[in-house]
Enzyme design. Sequence first.
Site, PDB file in Angstrom:
ATOM      1  N   HIS A   4      -7.010  -5.687  -1.723  1.00  0.00           N
ATOM      2  CA  HIS A   4      -5.822  -5.011  -1.220  1.00  0.00           C
ATOM      3  C   HIS A   4      -5.037  -5.911  -0.268  1.00  0.00           C
ATOM      4  CE1 HIS A   4      -3.662  -1.258  -1.134  1.00  0.00           C
ATOM      5  NE2 HIS A   4      -3.799  -1.078   0.161  1.00  0.00           N
TER       6      HIS A   4
ATOM      7  N   SER B  50       0.845  -1.191   0.000  1.00  0.00           N
ATOM      8  CA  SER B  50       0.000   0.000   0.000  1.00  0.00           C
ATOM      9  C   SER B  50       0.888   1.252   0.000  1.00  0.00           C
ATOM     10  CB  SER B  50      -0.959  -0.041   1.188  1.00  0.00           C
ATOM     11  OG  SER B  50      -2.005   0.888   1.022  1.00  0.00           O
TER      12      SER B  50
ATOM     13  N   ASP C  38      -8.355  -5.271  -6.280  1.00  0.00           N
ATOM     14  CA  ASP C  38      -7.965  -4.147  -5.441  1.00  0.00           C
ATOM     15  C   ASP C  38      -8.436  -2.857  -6.114  1.00  0.00           C
ATOM     16  OD1 ASP C  38      -6.846  -2.260  -3.836  1.00  0.00           O
ATOM     17  OD2 ASP C  38      -4.784  -2.944  -4.053  1.00  0.00           O
TER      18      ASP C  38
END
Length: 633
Positions: A610, A492, A578
Amino acid sequence: MKKIFLFALSLASLSAFSQEVMTKELLWKLGRVSPIGVTKDGKNLIFKVSHANMAEDKFDSKTYQIPVTGGNPVEIKEYKHLLSDKNISPDGKTILSHEAVKINKVLGKDIYPTMEKSDAYVYDGLDYRHWDTWNDGTHNHVFFANTDNKDSKVDIMGNEPYDAPQKPFGGDEDYIWTPDGKGIVYVSKKKFGTEYATSTNTDLYLYDLASKQTTNLTEENKGYDTHPTYSPEGHLTWLQMKRDGYEADKNDIIVDYHGIKMNLTAGWDGTVDSYRWSKDGKKIYFIAAVGGTVQLFEVNFPGRTRIAITVRQITDGNFDVNSIVDVTGDTAIVTRTDFNHASEVYAYNMSKKTWNQITKVNNDVYSKLALSKSEKRIVKTVDGKDMVTWVVYPPNFDPNKKYPTLLYAQGGPQSALSQFYSFRWNFQLMAAEGYIVVAPNRRGMPGHGVEWNEAISKDWAGKPMQDYLAAIDDVAKEKYVDKERLGAVGASYGGYSVFYLAGIHENRFKSFISHCGVFDLVSMYGTTEEVFFPNFDTGGAYWEKDNKDAQNAIKNFNPINNVDKWNTPILVIQGGKDYRVPIGQGQEAFQAAQLRGIKSRFLYLPDENHWVVRPQNAQVWQGEFFRWLKETL
């Protein structure tokens, strides 16, 4: 005597070195403990244990009961009658629930009924997809029904195109009965389409059963209002962030005391994760990040008195208190983790300051392992600030050897880097594979004051990147760190960090791994679903030429701008579902590395979002993670 002592020491060392270490297979055999609650009589804990069923690629769960003082767990099938049910009205005649309701015509067959085989979607605004799901025109709504006739349920939100519970992770914590049972309080962000995607302004709403009227209780606040509860004396309580669009704002505890909204944590330099009232209504217990850990705190409730409001930290140590299950008298039932141990349930005596482990699901496994050592190191940043940095050492660490070392870049970007236990980013496993792990609490993390937490906004690649380099440079001075074998890994914002460091690291690192990382701020702005996030964190839209923050981010903080300086092997991992950091980010990065002739690999997980949640995918993820490091580091 000296010879006997040395012989005993050598035997102890031999014993330690003969112990097993964590493996990726063993990690996914661990039981995952989820507390459900304490029974009405306060004597027993109900909890669930889930185990990965690797053959069937799913999780199997069983439910147990155990005394809160500890003992032997007993498997049970039915347990709801043992617990207080907040969804049942005070008089026991009505029950709350929620379900998805079709509100909008989105599907092709909704608009063209004769086209039943169409798989088209038609949107007139944003919020067309969220997290890992495309919007199909349904919205979560709250219902009430008679307990003896659940078919009598009533939708308290009618045809509103809004969600309660909130998507994607909200549950029945988003709605509660009023103490008199005459009303329902629920959380909703009553915005639709593009307005929904650009705002964090959830509110608390009160639905009156008699009049069927709904009132906004927090209209004046423009940020998040969440987690409503009532005190034992009937005072509505919730968590509140002030600024619209800032999803990591300071989170405070608010109590509505006879119409006066009291902020109990306004003067405390931290942010609240979750909370629970004491049974006497005199205190609120909460958990929050502090100094690289997550701990239990308390704040007194003054009511009509003039007693000063005081926040006090209750627990302290190299562990995380992850959730509060129950508080009775001096005893808090909580979950706890550290880098070497997955979540278990503990009882903490707040007067005696003693711990009692209630669940021991994984004790036998850990007892056979050589555990890694972690230490909290204070690193000076380039501007002279003290930065907490966790350093995790391999089991049976020998300071006379040299070890490859990984810089871990945390995601969020404003999530705590604490003594967590992840089944993916697992420091115990990384250390067991022979790596030292360096995990800095760089700018942007809670637990070090609000100013430090906010310092990353609109400065993604400024001081935070210097913090990373300060941490790895400091630890790399140690003789046991192999300076020729440094890697950087993260997901991320951590994945973004890896992409950015790849262009500025000046040959410090020999290998990179980026999972679902932001690669291009421009295309990210055009495809991510929660648009409020880049609006606040990187300043706004790329086309706003007069927006200094947005233009500065695009010019100076965009990893894509430094690809010409990439020269290091990189593994790029991407989930196909995602929608937070969409697939194009990973594809662009991998394609750039390939076309520049850099050793690179693309791990694509088409059904993951994600995160990585399916057991077999997780094993492949771990396998590729360490295969890549062995090849390149």
